[in-house]
Enzyme design. Structure first.
Site, short mmCIF file in Angstrom:
data_model
loop_
_atom_site.label_atom_id
_atom_site.label_comp_id
_atom_site.label_asym_id
_atom_site.label_seq_id
_atom_site.Cartn_x
_atom_site.Cartn_y
_atom_site.Cartn_z
N TYR A 44 0.83 -1.21 0.00
CA TYR A 44 0.00 0.00 0.00
C TYR A 44 0.86 1.26 0.00
CZ TYR A 44 -3.94 3.05 0.94
OH TYR A 44 -4.89 4.03 0.84
N HIS A 281 -0.20 12.90 -6.39
CA HIS A 281 -0.49 11.91 -5.36
C HIS A 281 0.63 10.87 -5.27
CE1 HIS A 281 -4.21 10.96 -2.89
NE2 HIS A 281 -3.45 9.94 -2.57
C1 FMN Z 1 0.55 5.44 1.64
C2 FMN Z 1 0.10 6.78 1.15
C3 FMN Z 1 -1.14 7.25 1.57
C4 FMN Z 1 -1.57 8.50 1.13
N1 FMN Z 1 -2.76 9.01 1.61
C5 FMN Z 1 -3.14 10.24 1.22
C6 FMN Z 1 -4.30 10.83 1.80
O1 FMN Z 1 -4.93 10.27 2.68
N2 FMN Z 1 -4.67 12.04 1.33
C7 FMN Z 1 -3.98 12.71 0.35
O2 FMN Z 1 -4.36 13.81 -0.06
N3 FMN Z 1 -2.85 12.19 -0.15
C8 FMN Z 1 -2.42 10.99 0.26
N4 FMN Z 1 -1.25 10.48 -0.22
C9 FMN Z 1 -0.45 11.27 -1.16
C10 FMN Z 1 0.50 12.20 -0.40
O3 FMN Z 1 -0.18 13.23 0.25
C11 FMN Z 1 1.52 12.84 -1.36
O4 FMN Z 1 0.82 13.48 -2.41
C12 FMN Z 1 2.50 11.82 -1.94
O5 FMN Z 1 2.86 10.85 -0.99
C13 FMN Z 1 3.75 12.55 -2.42
O6 FMN Z 1 4.58 11.70 -3.06
P1 FMN Z 1 5.85 10.98 -2.38
O7 FMN Z 1 5.32 9.89 -1.53
O8 FMN Z 1 6.57 10.53 -3.57
O9 FMN Z 1 6.61 12.02 -1.58
C14 FMN Z 1 -0.77 9.25 0.24
C15 FMN Z 1 0.48 8.77 -0.15
C16 FMN Z 1 0.91 7.55 0.31
C17 FMN Z 1 2.29 7.07 -0.10
#
Ligand code: FMN
Length: 385
Positions: A44, A281
């Site tokens: 995940y 995201h």
């Molecule tokens: C496991 C996971 C869960 C995430 N859950 C959310 C969330 O609940 N809401 C949201 O807006 N973005 C969510 N994101 C996206 C992050 O806010 C962000 O955009 C993203 O992790 C950035 O990329 P990076 O992981 O490469 O730094 C999630 C990312 C990951 C890896």
């Protein structure tokens, strides 16, 4: 005291026989963190959409830009501070919202611990709708460090209003509406393991603690009824027409997350948004796109100084932070890096990740002769090749 002085602390520690406890390279951090997590969290967190080309492109996009050193502009102290919604923040870094944060620490209070990382570093925390503890119990752990609340807009408008007003009452200082996740993306790793944490009742504390959600489930719902009520309301396929309604839900700054096209950025501001969050995201939602960094300059140009632009997706090093700032981001958020820090080493592990990024960014700004945020203009970077 500069952020770069973290290296002195580490070298001095080693001189007295204490070797660093936490890793410094992202691949080490990721592999060590994943080894501590159960299989369903591994896929995940590490996984993305499709064959993960976009996820990889988020990181490799940074290789397309090179910072140009400038000499005879040495400053013993750098100033990394930024202005954001009337606040002066000590650094441009933020902790992106992560929906399974609560699950990554053995005690299942990872959201609270993420907030503790924010408190220890002064780096603001963006709390996800998908928490394992209610947002009211997470916010205090940030202490004086600002927190924002990220909204996955439910189909039920009263539930959306309830979540926003709870976030306001709890002291969150902005509402981030995530636009790219009204339906989950195609994630082969999760599909292969049949894994979707929320469908197993995880990370739903903001729903199960909500009075409007309780009306929707009826009294004492069994876990299956809770999940099915959540499934029925989670993803609202928003259109521009919904923005008027979203805007009037709160007087807090409204930040729209997932904006990558300049026309969308312009229209968002014309429709009442106060901030733009350029992100794909982390490549988890739609494959077949480019690195989010490639969309940033056009978004910044379209915003034209009218509002702050937060950037995330693929930020792994201090050099990445500096590059995104030079390309016009007001603030730069990290997702997986601090999640892995927390998973591998608890709050100290998360703090180490944040301090390492800030130290590297600070030292690059020092060595390369860009001592303040204002010095980091697009002239500080060149497209390679
Ligand atoms: C496991 C996971 C869960 C995430 N859950 C959310 C969330 O609940 N809401 C949201 O807006 N973005 C969510 N994101 C996206 C992050 O806010 C962000 O955009 C993203 O992790 C950035 O990329 P990076 O992981 O490469 O730094 C999630 C990312 C990951 C890896």
């Amino acid at each position: 005291m500069s952020y770069g002085d973290y290296q002195i602390e580490l070298y001095l520690g080693a001189l007295s026989g204490v070797l660093p406890e936490h890793p410094f390279s992202y691949p080490d951090l990721e592999s060590q963190a994943l080894a501590t997590l159960p299989p369903e969290l591994r896929t995940y967190i590490a996984g993305g959409a499709g064959d993960e080309t976009t996820q990889r492109a988020n990181v490799s996009a940074f290789d397309d830009y090179a910072l140009v050193p400038r000499m005879l502009n040495a400053h013993a102290e750098r100033d990394l501070s930024i202005e954001l919604f009337g606040r002066t923040l000590p650094t441009p870094l933020m902790l992106a919202p992560v929906g399974v944060l609560g699950l990554v620490t053995p005690d299942q209070h990872g959201d609270v611990h993420g907030a503790e990382v924010a408190a220890a570093t002064g780096v603001p925390f963006i709390g996800s709708t998908l928490m394992s503890d209610p947002l009211e119990e997470v916010r205090p752990a940030c202490g004086d460090t600002p927190a924002w609340f990220q909204l996955y807009t439910p189909r039920d408008r009263d539930l959306a209003a309830s979540l926003v007003s709870r976030a306001e009452a709890a002291g969150y200082e902005a509402i981030v509406v995530t636009l790219d996740t009204w339906v989950p993306g195609w994630r082969p790793r999760d599909l292969a393991s049949g894994n979707f944490p929320q469908l197993r009742g995880k990370a739903l504390a903001n729903y199960t603690s909500d009075p409007r959600f309780a009306e929707m489930t009826g009294p004492d719902p069994d876990p299956g009824a809770t999940v099915m009520t959540w499934v029925g309301t989670f993803g609202n396929p928003l259109t521009w027409d919904d923005l008027t309604w979203l805007r009037q839900l709160t007087d807090l700054p409204l930040v729209l997350k997932g904006i990558c096209h300049p026309d969308d950025a312009r229209r968002a501001l014309d429709s009442g948004a106060d901030g733009i969050y350029c992100s794909n995201h982390g490549g988890r939602q739609a494959n077949g796109g480019g690195g989010a960094l490639h969309w940033l300059p056009d978004v910044v140009a379209a915003v034209d100084g009218r509002a702050p632009v937060v950037f995330d997706s693929g930020v792994r090093t201090g050099a990445h932070v500096v590059t995104a700032l030079a390309l016009g981001a007001t603030a730069v958020a990290i997702g997986r890096p601090y999640v892995y820090g927390l998973a591998r080493g608890g709050v100290p592990g998360g703090v180490h990740v944040v301090r390492s990024l800030l130290a590297e960014a600070d030292l690059i700004m020092g060595v390369d002769g860009y001592p303040t945020r204002a010095d980091l203009t697009p002239d500080a970077v060149r497209r390679r090749g």
